[in-house]
Scaffold this motif. Structure first.
Motif, PDB file in Angstrom:
ATOM      1  N   GLN A  25      27.546  72.120 135.084  1.00 52.89           N
ATOM      2  CA  GLN A  25      28.727  72.196 135.934  1.00 52.89           C
ATOM      3  C   GLN A  25      29.939  71.924 135.042  1.00 52.89           C
ATOM      4  O   GLN A  25      29.869  71.090 134.151  1.00 52.89           O
ATOM      5  CB  GLN A  25      28.678  71.155 137.039  1.00 52.89           C
ATOM      6  CG  GLN A  25      27.473  71.266 137.941  1.00 52.89           C
ATOM      7  CD  GLN A  25      27.454  70.115 138.934  1.00 52.89           C
ATOM      8  OE1 GLN A  25      28.322  69.991 139.776  1.00 52.89           O
ATOM      9  NE2 GLN A  25      26.454  69.263 138.814  1.00 52.89           N
ATOM     10  N   LEU A  26      31.042  72.615 135.286  1.00 52.08           N
ATOM     11  CA  LEU A  26      32.225  72.456 134.452  1.00 52.08           C
ATOM     12  C   LEU A  26      33.433  72.073 135.280  1.00 52.08           C
ATOM     13  O   LEU A  26      33.670  72.648 136.344  1.00 52.08           O
ATOM     14  CB  LEU A  26      32.543  73.755 133.707  1.00 52.08           C
ATOM     15  CG  LEU A  26      31.477  74.260 132.746  1.00 52.08           C
ATOM     16  CD1 LEU A  26      31.885  75.613 132.189  1.00 52.08           C
ATOM     17  CD2 LEU A  26      31.253  73.262 131.634  1.00 52.08           C
ATOM     18  N   ALA A  27      34.190  71.103 134.793  1.00 51.92           N
ATOM     19  CA  ALA A  27      35.513  70.819 135.354  1.00 51.92           C
ATOM     20  C   ALA A  27      36.498  71.651 134.553  1.00 51.92           C
ATOM     21  O   ALA A  27      36.446  71.693 133.318  1.00 51.92           O
ATOM     22  CB  ALA A  27      35.836  69.332 135.242  1.00 51.92           C
ATOM     23  N   ARG A  28      37.387  72.317 135.233  1.00 50.43           N
ATOM     24  CA  ARG A  28      38.334  73.223 134.586  1.00 50.43           C
ATOM     25  C   ARG A  28      39.736  72.971 135.100  1.00 50.43           C
ATOM     26  O   ARG A  28      39.937  72.451 136.192  1.00 50.43           O
ATOM     27  CB  ARG A  28      37.973  74.685 134.881  1.00 50.43           C
ATOM     28  CG  ARG A  28      36.640  75.116 134.346  1.00 50.43           C
ATOM     29  CD  ARG A  28      36.767  75.507 132.926  1.00 50.43           C
ATOM     30  NE  ARG A  28      35.560  76.151 132.452  1.00 50.43           N
ATOM     31  CZ  ARG A  28      35.262  76.246 131.195  1.00 50.43           C
ATOM     32  NH1 ARG A  28      36.067  75.761 130.290  1.00 50.43           N
ATOM     33  NH2 ARG A  28      34.162  76.832 130.813  1.00 50.43           N
ATOM     34  N   VAL A  29      40.707  73.400 134.311  1.00 47.85           N
ATOM     35  CA  VAL A  29      42.097  73.398 134.735  1.00 47.85           C
ATOM     36  C   VAL A  29      42.735  74.681 134.212  1.00 47.85           C
ATOM     37  O   VAL A  29      42.469  75.098 133.078  1.00 47.85           O
ATOM     38  CB  VAL A  29      42.866  72.146 134.234  1.00 47.85           C
ATOM     39  CG1 VAL A  29      42.916  72.086 132.723  1.00 47.85           C
ATOM     40  CG2 VAL A  29      44.257  72.088 134.825  1.00 47.85           C
ATOM     41  N   SER A  30      43.522  75.307 135.057  1.00 48.11           N
ATOM     42  CA  SER A  30      44.226  76.509 134.612  1.00 48.11           C
ATOM     43  C   SER A  30      45.544  76.104 133.964  1.00 48.11           C
ATOM     44  O   SER A  30      46.071  75.015 134.229  1.00 48.11           O
ATOM     45  CB  SER A  30      44.480  77.442 135.798  1.00 48.11           C
ATOM     46  OG  SER A  30      45.293  76.794 136.752  1.00 48.11           O
ATOM     47  N   THR A  31      46.040  76.945 133.095  1.00 49.31           N
ATOM     48  CA  THR A  31      47.368  76.722 132.521  1.00 49.31           C
ATOM     49  C   THR A  31      48.273  77.861 132.949  1.00 49.31           C
ATOM     50  O   THR A  31      47.846  79.008 133.092  1.00 49.31           O
ATOM     51  CB  THR A  31      47.335  76.637 130.983  1.00 49.31           C
ATOM     52  OG1 THR A  31      46.719  77.808 130.474  1.00 49.31           O
ATOM     53  CG2 THR A  31      46.576  75.422 130.510  1.00 49.31           C
ATOM     54  N   ILE A  32      49.516  77.510 133.181  1.00 52.98           N
ATOM     55  CA  ILE A  32      50.523  78.484 133.577  1.00 52.98           C
ATOM     56  C   ILE A  32      51.553  78.535 132.460  1.00 52.98           C
ATOM     57  O   ILE A  32      52.196  77.524 132.154  1.00 52.98           O
ATOM     58  CB  ILE A  32      51.168  78.073 134.909  1.00 52.98           C
ATOM     59  CG1 ILE A  32      50.083  77.958 135.990  1.00 52.98           C
ATOM     60  CG2 ILE A  32      52.267  79.051 135.317  1.00 52.98           C
ATOM     61  CD1 ILE A  32      50.438  77.051 137.131  1.00 52.98           C
ATOM     62  N   ALA A  33      51.657  79.692 131.813  1.00 51.59           N
ATOM     63  CA  ALA A  33      52.585  79.865 130.696  1.00 51.59           C
ATOM     64  C   ALA A  33      53.919  80.384 131.219  1.00 51.59           C
ATOM     65  O   ALA A  33      53.979  81.434 131.851  1.00 51.59           O
ATOM     66  CB  ALA A  33      52.009  80.829 129.677  1.00 51.59           C
ATOM     67  N   THR A  34      54.973  79.637 130.949  1.00 51.88           N
ATOM     68  CA  THR A  34      56.326  80.024 131.371  1.00 51.88           C
ATOM     69  C   THR A  34      57.154  80.324 130.128  1.00 51.88           C
ATOM     70  O   THR A  34      57.277  79.463 129.249  1.00 51.88           O
ATOM     71  CB  THR A  34      56.989  78.878 132.164  1.00 51.88           C
ATOM     72  OG1 THR A  34      56.132  78.538 133.269  1.00 51.88           O
ATOM     73  CG2 THR A  34      58.349  79.282 132.688  1.00 51.88           C
ATOM     74  N   PRO A  35      57.718  81.532 130.030  1.00 46.80           N
ATOM     75  CA  PRO A  35      58.539  81.861 128.868  1.00 46.80           C
ATOM     76  C   PRO A  35      59.740  80.919 128.751  1.00 46.80           C
ATOM     77  O   PRO A  35      60.385  80.594 129.751  1.00 46.80           O
ATOM     78  CB  PRO A  35      58.997  83.292 129.136  1.00 46.80           C
ATOM     79  CG  PRO A  35      57.997  83.840 130.120  1.00 46.80           C
ATOM     80  CD  PRO A  35      57.581  82.658 130.951  1.00 46.80           C
ATOM     81  N   GLY A  51      47.654  73.801 136.139  1.00 46.53           N
ATOM     82  CA  GLY A  51      47.387  74.070 137.541  1.00 46.53           C
ATOM     83  C   GLY A  51      46.422  73.015 138.070  1.00 46.53           C
ATOM     84  O   GLY A  51      46.205  71.981 137.428  1.00 46.53           O
ATOM     85  N   PRO A  52      45.805  73.276 139.206  1.00 40.76           N
ATOM     86  CA  PRO A  52      44.883  72.291 139.778  1.00 40.76           C
ATOM     87  C   PRO A  52      43.579  72.201 138.993  1.00 40.76           C
ATOM     88  O   PRO A  52      43.124  73.184 138.403  1.00 40.76           O
ATOM     89  CB  PRO A  52      44.632  72.811 141.192  1.00 40.76           C
ATOM     90  CG  PRO A  52      44.982  74.256 141.154  1.00 40.76           C
ATOM     91  CD  PRO A  52      46.009  74.428 140.076  1.00 40.76           C
ATOM     92  N   VAL A  53      42.985  71.012 138.995  1.00 43.57           N
ATOM     93  CA  VAL A  53      41.676  70.785 138.394  1.00 43.57           C
ATOM     94  C   VAL A  53      40.610  71.190 139.405  1.00 43.57           C
ATOM     95  O   VAL A  53      40.699  70.849 140.586  1.00 43.57           O
ATOM     96  CB  VAL A  53      41.515  69.305 137.992  1.00 43.57           C
ATOM     97  CG1 VAL A  53      40.076  68.996 137.590  1.00 43.57           C
ATOM     98  CG2 VAL A  53      42.482  68.956 136.871  1.00 43.57           C
ATOM     99  N   THR A  54      39.619  71.917 138.931  1.00 40.00           N
ATOM    100  CA  THR A  54      38.488  72.303 139.781  1.00 40.00           C
ATOM    101  C   THR A  54      37.201  71.809 139.138  1.00 40.00           C
ATOM    102  O   THR A  54      37.148  71.584 137.929  1.00 40.00           O
ATOM    103  CB  THR A  54      38.409  73.831 139.969  1.00 40.00           C
ATOM    104  OG1 THR A  54      38.244  74.456 138.686  1.00 40.00           O
ATOM    105  CG2 THR A  54      39.659  74.374 140.654  1.00 40.00           C
ATOM    106  N   LEU A  74      41.521  66.067 131.734  1.00 42.48           N
ATOM    107  CA  LEU A  74      41.979  64.701 132.016  1.00 42.48           C
ATOM    108  C   LEU A  74      43.505  64.643 132.072  1.00 42.48           C
ATOM    109  O   LEU A  74      44.073  64.004 132.958  1.00 42.48           O
ATOM    110  CB  LEU A  74      41.452  63.739 130.958  1.00 42.48           C
ATOM    111  CG  LEU A  74      41.680  62.264 131.268  1.00 42.48           C
ATOM    112  CD1 LEU A  74      40.721  61.803 132.357  1.00 42.48           C
ATOM    113  CD2 LEU A  74      41.519  61.425 130.022  1.00 42.48           C
ATOM    114  N   ALA A  75      44.176  65.332 131.156  1.00 45.57           N
ATOM    115  CA  ALA A  75      45.643  65.314 131.106  1.00 45.57           C
ATOM    116  C   ALA A  75      46.271  65.926 132.351  1.00 45.57           C
ATOM    117  O   ALA A  75      47.405  65.599 132.702  1.00 45.57           O
ATOM    118  CB  ALA A  75      46.127  66.040 129.855  1.00 45.57           C
ATOM    119  N   ALA A  76      45.546  66.798 133.019  1.00 50.81           N
ATOM    120  CA  ALA A  76      46.083  67.452 134.217  1.00 50.81           C
ATOM    121  C   ALA A  76      45.915  66.619 135.480  1.00 50.81           C
ATOM    122  O   ALA A  76      46.499  66.931 136.513  1.00 50.81           O
ATOM    123  CB  ALA A  76      45.398  68.812 134.409  1.00 50.81           C
TER     124      ALA A  76
END
Length: 109
Positions: A25-35, A51-54, A74-76
């Protein structure tokens, strides 16, 4: 302790090494890149936000079960999130040929 990373994590303790195998099982977090509008050596510069941690495993009350996640996950999380830790891969980590083979500390949210 549930290991929610894609690889085994070994903790070096006073009593000896304890390895937590990857759980699948993996905990993930998305990143949102803003120029940012900046360009450095010909490439655009972006600023990442999380983004949110899943993927956290939680009890019936929504509290995460004790687990190990990546430093980025963890940082998210909000500071003080209980039971969620990341391997401390800084100066206290045990390395072989530059690769972390064990950690002596965990990082809390």
């Amino acid at each position: 302790m549930i290991n929610l990373t894609p690889h085994d994590i070994t903790l070096r303790t006073p009593a000896g090494d304890v390895t937590y195998p990857a759980s699948g099982q993996l905990a993930r977090v998305s990143t949102i890149a803003t120029p940012t509008g900046a360009v450095v050596v010909g490439v655009p510069v972006v600023r990442n936000t999380y983004g949110p941690v899943t993927g956290l495993v939680r009890d019936a009350n929504g509290v995460p079960l004790p687990c190990i996640v990546s430093g980025m996950v963890l940082a998210a999380l909000p500071p003080g999130t209980v039971n969620v830790y990341a391997p401390a891969t800084g100066s206290t980590a045990i390395r072989k040929d530059g690769q972390v083979v064990a950690v002596t500390e965990l990082v809390a949210a």
